[in-house]
Design a protein around this motif. Sequence first.
Motif, PDB file in Angstrom:
ATOM      1  N   THR A  64      -3.959  -6.472   8.216  1.00 23.67           N
ATOM      2  CA  THR A  64      -2.717  -7.205   8.029  1.00 23.67           C
ATOM      3  C   THR A  64      -1.688  -6.464   7.195  1.00 23.67           C
ATOM      4  OG1 THR A  64      -3.796  -8.321   6.180  1.00 23.67           O
ATOM      5  CG2 THR A  64      -3.811  -9.461   8.295  1.00 23.67           C
ATOM      6  N   HIS A  65      -2.102  -5.454   6.478  1.00 28.60           N
ATOM      7  CA  HIS A  65      -1.187  -4.725   5.608  1.00 28.60           C
ATOM      8  C   HIS A  65      -1.386  -3.227   5.824  1.00 28.60           C
ATOM      9  CE1 HIS A  65      -1.745  -8.649   3.677  1.00 28.60           C
ATOM     10  NE2 HIS A  65      -0.524  -8.495   3.174  1.00 28.60           N
ATOM     11  N   TRP A  66      -0.277  -2.494   5.855  1.00 23.47           N
ATOM     12  CA  TRP A  66      -0.322  -1.062   6.147  1.00 23.47           C
ATOM     13  C   TRP A  66       0.521  -0.286   5.153  1.00 23.47           C
ATOM     14  CZ3 TRP A  66      -3.124   1.214  10.127  1.00 23.47           C
ATOM     15  CH2 TRP A  66      -3.744   0.339  11.012  1.00 23.47           C
ATOM     16  N   GLY A  67       0.034   0.900   4.798  1.00 19.46           N
ATOM     17  CA  GLY A  67       0.829   1.826   4.024  1.00 19.46           C
ATOM     18  C   GLY A  67       1.754   2.617   4.932  1.00 19.46           C
ATOM     19  N   GLN A  68       2.567   3.474   4.334  1.00 20.90           N
ATOM     20  CA  GLN A  68       3.598   4.185   5.086  1.00 20.90           C
ATOM     21  C   GLN A  68       3.083   5.455   5.756  1.00 20.90           C
ATOM     22  OE1 GLN A  68       2.930   4.795   2.052  1.00 20.90           O
ATOM     23  NE2 GLN A  68       3.388   6.931   1.613  1.00 20.90           N
ATOM     24  N   GLY A  69       1.885   5.901   5.420  1.00 17.81           N
ATOM     25  CA  GLY A  69       1.327   7.090   6.043  1.00 17.81           C
ATOM     26  C   GLY A  69       1.574   8.345   5.232  1.00 17.81           C
ATOM     27  N   THR A  70       0.631   9.270   5.328  1.00 16.84           N
ATOM     28  CA  THR A  70       0.781  10.571   4.688  1.00 16.84           C
ATOM     29  C   THR A  70       0.317  11.631   5.691  1.00 16.84           C
ATOM     30  OG1 THR A  70       0.249  11.878   2.716  1.00 16.84           O
ATOM     31  CG2 THR A  70      -1.507  10.474   3.571  1.00 16.84           C
ATOM     32  N   LEU A  71       1.103  12.689   5.844  1.00 14.58           N
ATOM     33  CA  LEU A  71       0.849  13.688   6.874  1.00 14.58           C
ATOM     34  C   LEU A  71      -0.159  14.727   6.400  1.00 14.58           C
ATOM     35  CD1 LEU A  71       1.517  15.021   9.603  1.00 14.58           C
ATOM     36  CD2 LEU A  71       3.429  16.180   8.451  1.00 14.58           C
ATOM     37  N   VAL A  72      -1.177  14.930   7.204  1.00 12.34           N
ATOM     38  CA  VAL A  72      -2.158  15.983   6.984  1.00 12.34           C
ATOM     39  C   VAL A  72      -2.047  16.972   8.135  1.00 12.34           C
ATOM     40  CG1 VAL A  72      -4.607  16.532   6.823  1.00 12.34           C
ATOM     41  CG2 VAL A  72      -3.712  14.467   5.716  1.00 12.34           C
ATOM     42  N   THR A  73      -1.793  18.227   7.796  1.00 20.59           N
ATOM     43  CA  THR A  73      -1.677  19.276   8.801  1.00 20.59           C
ATOM     44  C   THR A  73      -2.722  20.340   8.515  1.00 20.59           C
ATOM     45  OG1 THR A  73       0.711  18.891   8.980  1.00 20.59           O
ATOM     46  CG2 THR A  73      -0.149  20.943   9.898  1.00 20.59           C
TER      47      THR A  73
ATOM     48  N   MET B  60     -10.792  -2.320   3.247  1.00 21.06           N
ATOM     49  CA  MET B  60      -9.809  -1.256   3.353  1.00 21.06           C
ATOM     50  C   MET B  60     -10.210  -0.276   4.455  1.00 21.06           C
ATOM     51  SD  MET B  60      -7.562  -2.094   1.177  1.00 21.06           S
ATOM     52  CE  MET B  60      -6.554  -0.602   1.314  1.00 21.06           C
ATOM     53  N   GLY B  61      -9.215   0.192   5.171  1.00 18.99           N
ATOM     54  CA  GLY B  61      -9.484   1.139   6.232  1.00 18.99           C
ATOM     55  C   GLY B  61      -8.498   2.297   6.214  1.00 18.99           C
ATOM     56  N   TRP B  62      -8.918   3.385   6.833  1.00 19.86           N
ATOM     57  CA  TRP B  62      -8.041   4.526   7.084  1.00 19.86           C
ATOM     58  C   TRP B  62      -7.953   4.720   8.597  1.00 19.86           C
ATOM     59  CZ3 TRP B  62      -4.980   7.076   3.756  1.00 19.86           C
ATOM     60  CH2 TRP B  62      -5.263   7.005   2.398  1.00 19.86           C
TER      61      TRP B  62
ATOM     62  N   LEU C 101       0.833  -1.194   0.000  1.00 24.78           N
ATOM     63  CA  LEU C 101       0.000   0.000   0.000  1.00 24.78           C
ATOM     64  C   LEU C 101       0.875   1.253   0.000  1.00 24.78           C
ATOM     65  CD1 LEU C 101      -2.546  -1.132   2.738  1.00 24.78           C
ATOM     66  CD2 LEU C 101      -2.758  -1.371   0.263  1.00 24.78           C
ATOM     67  N   GLN C 102       0.481   2.229  -0.795  1.00 20.46           N
ATOM     68  CA  GLN C 102       1.220   3.490  -0.891  1.00 20.46           C
ATOM     69  C   GLN C 102       0.235   4.638  -0.746  1.00 20.46           C
ATOM     70  OE1 GLN C 102       4.661   3.846  -1.489  1.00 20.46           O
ATOM     71  NE2 GLN C 102       4.405   6.054  -1.211  1.00 20.46           N
ATOM     72  N   ALA C 103       0.308   5.334   0.370  1.00 14.00           N
ATOM     73  CA  ALA C 103      -0.580   6.472   0.616  1.00 14.00           C
ATOM     74  C   ALA C 103       0.042   7.759   0.082  1.00 14.00           C
ATOM     75  CB  ALA C 103      -0.858   6.609   2.106  1.00 14.00           C
ATOM     76  N   SER C 104      -0.810   8.660  -0.352  1.00 17.73           N
ATOM     77  CA  SER C 104      -0.352   9.943  -0.874  1.00 17.73           C
ATOM     78  C   SER C 104      -1.449  10.981  -0.733  1.00 17.73           C
ATOM     79  CB  SER C 104       0.062   9.807  -2.340  1.00 17.73           C
ATOM     80  OG  SER C 104      -1.053   9.432  -3.137  1.00 17.73           O
ATOM     81  N   GLY C 105      -1.086  12.245  -0.967  1.00 11.84           N
ATOM     82  CA  GLY C 105      -2.084  13.297  -1.006  1.00 11.84           C
ATOM     83  C   GLY C 105      -2.152  14.181   0.218  1.00 11.84           C
TER      84      GLY C 105
ATOM     85  N   VAL D 202      -0.890  11.849  10.975  1.00 16.27           N
ATOM     86  CA  VAL D 202      -0.435  11.005   9.876  1.00 16.27           C
ATOM     87  C   VAL D 202      -1.566  10.018   9.582  1.00 16.27           C
ATOM     88  CG1 VAL D 202       1.239   9.299   9.088  1.00 16.27           C
ATOM     89  CG2 VAL D 202       1.982  11.230  10.507  1.00 16.27           C
ATOM     90  N   TYR D 203      -1.977   9.976   8.341  1.00 10.63           N
ATOM     91  CA  TYR D 203      -3.070   9.115   7.912  1.00 10.63           C
ATOM     92  C   TYR D 203      -2.500   7.862   7.243  1.00 10.63           C
ATOM     93  CZ  TYR D 203      -6.547  12.560   9.128  1.00 10.63           C
ATOM     94  OH  TYR D 203      -7.356  13.421   9.830  1.00 10.63           O
ATOM     95  N   TYR D 204      -2.962   6.705   7.719  1.00  9.50           N
ATOM     96  CA  TYR D 204      -2.504   5.423   7.218  1.00  9.50           C
ATOM     97  C   TYR D 204      -3.658   4.667   6.570  1.00  9.50           C
ATOM     98  CZ  TYR D 204       1.460   6.130  10.412  1.00  9.50           C
ATOM     99  OH  TYR D 204       2.558   6.623  11.072  1.00  9.50           O
ATOM    100  N   CYS D 205      -3.381   4.047   5.431  1.00  8.68           N
ATOM    101  CA  CYS D 205      -4.345   3.115   4.882  1.00  8.68           C
ATOM    102  C   CYS D 205      -3.942   1.706   5.302  1.00  8.68           C
ATOM    103  CB  CYS D 205      -4.449   3.232   3.372  1.00  8.68           C
ATOM    104  SG  CYS D 205      -2.911   2.979   2.474  1.00  8.68           S
ATOM    105  N   ALA D 206      -4.930   0.848   5.383  1.00  9.48           N
ATOM    106  CA  ALA D 206      -4.700  -0.509   5.844  1.00  9.48           C
ATOM    107  C   ALA D 206      -5.646  -1.460   5.136  1.00  9.48           C
ATOM    108  CB  ALA D 206      -4.911  -0.593   7.355  1.00  9.48           C
TER     109      ALA D 206
END
Length: 124
Positions: free
Chosen positions: A112-121, A33-35, A3-7, A92-96
């Motif tokens: 069971t699987h996680w993305g690396q996270g994307t920071l929302v400020t 899928m979850g956030w 998983l690759q999170a972006s945005g 930091v928002y993670y998809c899973a």
Amino acid sequence: VQLQASGGGLVQAGDSLRVSCAASGRTFSSYVMGWFRQAPRKEREFVAAISRSGGITRYTDAVKDRFSISRDNANNTVYLQMNSLEPEDTAVYYCAAEEGGVVLSRNPGAYTHWGQGTLVTVSS
């Protein structure tokens, strides 16, 4: 699945932002899928989840009237549309992904699987 999170990014209170999570592999539609999000000095918390077909969604109360989760199984992507953002949404928002999931769990341990996270400020 990988998983690759972006945005993520820096926005002002009241703004909107959409984060995306691209998945590798050919079995994306078999995963719930979850956030989740994790703010500084806080535990990771559930934000939203979506069923394998996309027909059922679940939200935490803090975001249910402002955020929308969706997925595009043809393009192996899940989205989180965030409207009316508040400083408290900063994290930091993670998809899973949960393989074969049914109940749209709020528990991070179910995924069971996680993305690396994307920071929302969100600035006030």
